[in-house]
Design a protein around this motif. Sequence first.
Motif, PDB file in Angstrom:
ATOM      1  N   GLN A  85       0.852  -1.192   0.000  1.00 60.42           N
ATOM      2  CA  GLN A  85       0.000   0.000   0.000  1.00 60.42           C
ATOM      3  C   GLN A  85       0.892   1.248   0.000  1.00 60.42           C
ATOM      4  OE1 GLN A  85      -2.870   0.770  -0.570  1.00 60.42           O
ATOM      5  NE2 GLN A  85      -3.335   2.656   0.434  1.00 60.42           N
ATOM      6  N   PRO A  86       0.995   1.954  -1.119  1.00 56.87           N
ATOM      7  CA  PRO A  86       1.886   3.115  -1.181  1.00 56.87           C
ATOM      8  C   PRO A  86       1.497   4.258  -0.233  1.00 56.87           C
ATOM      9  CG  PRO A  86       1.032   2.560  -3.374  1.00 56.87           C
ATOM     10  CD  PRO A  86       0.346   1.684  -2.392  1.00 56.87           C
ATOM     11  N   TYR A  87       0.179   4.512  -0.108  1.00 53.10           N
ATOM     12  CA  TYR A  87      -0.252   5.641   0.722  1.00 53.10           C
ATOM     13  C   TYR A  87       0.094   5.362   2.188  1.00 53.10           C
ATOM     14  CZ  TYR A  87      -3.027   9.309   2.825  1.00 53.10           C
ATOM     15  OH  TYR A  87      -3.423  10.399   3.551  1.00 53.10           O
ATOM     16  N   GLY A  88       0.889   6.225   2.785  1.00 56.16           N
ATOM     17  CA  GLY A  88       1.268   6.088   4.196  1.00 56.16           C
ATOM     18  C   GLY A  88       2.383   5.098   4.448  1.00 56.16           C
ATOM     19  N   SER A  89       2.988   4.586   3.380  1.00 57.99           N
ATOM     20  CA  SER A  89       4.008   3.542   3.549  1.00 57.99           C
ATOM     21  C   SER A  89       5.247   4.058   4.289  1.00 57.99           C
ATOM     22  CB  SER A  89       4.406   2.946   2.203  1.00 57.99           C
ATOM     23  OG  SER A  89       4.952   3.926   1.349  1.00 57.99           O
ATOM     24  N   PHE A  90       5.659   5.296   4.019  1.00 62.94           N
ATOM     25  CA  PHE A  90       6.842   5.804   4.715  1.00 62.94           C
ATOM     26  C   PHE A  90       6.574   5.949   6.205  1.00 62.94           C
ATOM     27  CE2 PHE A  90       9.507   9.032   6.605  1.00 62.94           C
ATOM     28  CZ  PHE A  90      10.759   8.532   6.288  1.00 62.94           C
ATOM     29  N   THR A  91       5.420   6.487   6.554  1.00 62.99           N
ATOM     30  CA  THR A  91       5.082   6.661   7.973  1.00 62.99           C
ATOM     31  C   THR A  91       5.042   5.320   8.684  1.00 62.99           C
ATOM     32  OG1 THR A  91       3.845   8.664   7.462  1.00 62.99           O
ATOM     33  CG2 THR A  91       3.395   7.608   9.592  1.00 62.99           C
ATOM     34  N   ARG A  92       4.385   4.338   8.074  1.00 67.73           N
ATOM     35  CA  ARG A  92       4.334   2.998   8.666  1.00 67.73           C
ATOM     36  C   ARG A  92       5.737   2.426   8.825  1.00 67.73           C
ATOM     37  NH1 ARG A  92       0.001   2.755   5.451  1.00 67.73           N
ATOM     38  NH2 ARG A  92       1.095   1.731   3.734  1.00 67.73           N
ATOM     39  N   ALA A  93       6.525   2.548   7.779  1.00 63.03           N
ATOM     40  CA  ALA A  93       7.882   2.006   7.811  1.00 63.03           C
ATOM     41  C   ALA A  93       8.711   2.672   8.904  1.00 63.03           C
ATOM     42  CB  ALA A  93       8.555   2.191   6.448  1.00 63.03           C
ATOM     43  N   TYR A  94       8.591   3.991   9.013  1.00 63.53           N
ATOM     44  CA  TYR A  94       9.373   4.731  10.008  1.00 63.53           C
ATOM     45  C   TYR A  94       8.989   4.330  11.428  1.00 63.53           C
ATOM     46  CZ  TYR A  94      11.531   8.513  12.568  1.00 63.53           C
ATOM     47  OH  TYR A  94      12.287   9.218  13.459  1.00 63.53           O
ATOM     48  N   VAL A  95       7.702   4.326  11.721  1.00 60.70           N
ATOM     49  CA  VAL A  95       7.242   3.988  13.064  1.00 60.70           C
ATOM     50  C   VAL A  95       7.642   2.559  13.421  1.00 60.70           C
ATOM     51  CG1 VAL A  95       5.181   3.614  14.493  1.00 60.70           C
ATOM     52  CG2 VAL A  95       5.376   5.678  13.090  1.00 60.70           C
ATOM     53  N   GLU A  96       7.400   1.625  12.510  1.00 65.50           N
ATOM     54  CA  GLU A  96       7.763   0.229  12.774  1.00 65.50           C
ATOM     55  C   GLU A  96       9.261   0.078  12.971  1.00 65.50           C
ATOM     56  OE1 GLU A  96       6.248  -1.866   9.396  1.00 65.50           O
ATOM     57  OE2 GLU A  96       4.151  -1.680  10.056  1.00 65.50           O
ATOM     58  N   SER A  97      10.032   0.749  12.159  1.00 70.94           N
ATOM     59  CA  SER A  97      11.488   0.641  12.233  1.00 70.94           C
ATOM     60  C   SER A  97      12.025   1.180  13.553  1.00 70.94           C
ATOM     61  CB  SER A  97      12.126   1.393  11.070  1.00 70.94           C
ATOM     62  OG  SER A  97      13.508   1.180  11.037  1.00 70.94           O
ATOM     63  N   VAL A  98      11.577   2.358  13.920  1.00 72.93           N
ATOM     64  CA  VAL A  98      12.055   2.963  15.164  1.00 72.93           C
ATOM     65  C   VAL A  98      11.677   2.104  16.370  1.00 72.93           C
ATOM     66  CG1 VAL A  98      11.760   4.949  16.705  1.00 72.93           C
ATOM     67  CG2 VAL A  98      12.175   5.314  14.278  1.00 72.93           C
ATOM     68  N   LEU A  99      10.462   1.576  16.365  1.00 71.66           N
ATOM     69  CA  LEU A  99      10.027   0.742  17.487  1.00 71.66           C
ATOM     70  C   LEU A  99      10.767  -0.595  17.516  1.00 71.66           C
ATOM     71  CD1 LEU A  99       6.186   1.425  17.485  1.00 71.66           C
ATOM     72  CD2 LEU A  99       7.892   2.315  19.082  1.00 71.66           C
ATOM     73  N   GLU A 100      10.893  -1.239  16.378  1.00 73.20           N
ATOM     74  CA  GLU A 100      11.527  -2.555  16.336  1.00 73.20           C
ATOM     75  C   GLU A 100      13.036  -2.506  16.491  1.00 73.20           C
ATOM     76  OE1 GLU A 100      10.237  -4.986  13.088  1.00 73.20           O
ATOM     77  OE2 GLU A 100       8.129  -4.516  13.484  1.00 73.20           O
ATOM     78  N   LEU A 101      13.678  -1.499  15.945  1.00 74.74           N
ATOM     79  CA  LEU A 101      15.129  -1.395  16.060  1.00 74.74           C
ATOM     80  C   LEU A 101      15.557  -0.809  17.397  1.00 74.74           C
ATOM     81  CD1 LEU A 101      16.140  -0.159  12.494  1.00 74.74           C
ATOM     82  CD2 LEU A 101      16.433  -2.440  13.454  1.00 74.74           C
ATOM     83  N   GLY A 102      14.602  -0.334  18.181  1.00 77.69           N
ATOM     84  CA  GLY A 102      14.949   0.241  19.470  1.00 77.69           C
ATOM     85  C   GLY A 102      15.685   1.557  19.337  1.00 77.69           C
ATOM     86  N   LEU A 103      15.321   2.341  18.347  1.00 79.24           N
ATOM     87  CA  LEU A 103      16.020   3.602  18.105  1.00 79.24           C
ATOM     88  C   LEU A 103      15.374   4.781  18.827  1.00 79.24           C
ATOM     89  CD1 LEU A 103      16.808   3.207  14.307  1.00 79.24           C
ATOM     90  CD2 LEU A 103      18.319   2.805  16.246  1.00 79.24           C
TER      91      LEU A 103
END
Length: 118
Positions: A85-103
């Motif tokens: 799903q292109p719409y909102g993909s960056f926001t989803r990716a960013y939030v998931e990444s920061v939470l999962e990577l512990g950043l």
Amino acid sequence: MDNAYQRKKQPEAVRRALLDQAARLAVEEGMAAVTVQAVSDAAGVTKGGFIHHFPSKQALIDAVFEELLDTLSDDLDRRLAADPQPYGSFTRAYVESVLELGLGALAVLARDWWVLRR
């Protein structure tokens, strides 16, 4: 006791230890705790060994942040490519990444790093 001339040199392992210990000290104790001596001691390296890999404390800090940002960027790219799903993909990716990577500590470190860059 190992003789320094007989020990096998492992420059990548030493560099990795310096980066890891600098990041750990910054997260656990704050940027003020990231000194050449403290990082060297934590990594089990002499100050000369530190200077061999990083000419200054600032160079080490820059390398830690470059690595953090590269890790985040690579993870974001992977998530964006996998999101159907292109719409909102960056926001989803960013939030998931920061939470999962512990950043979460990245924001605190970035604030302190910015102060050091001035």
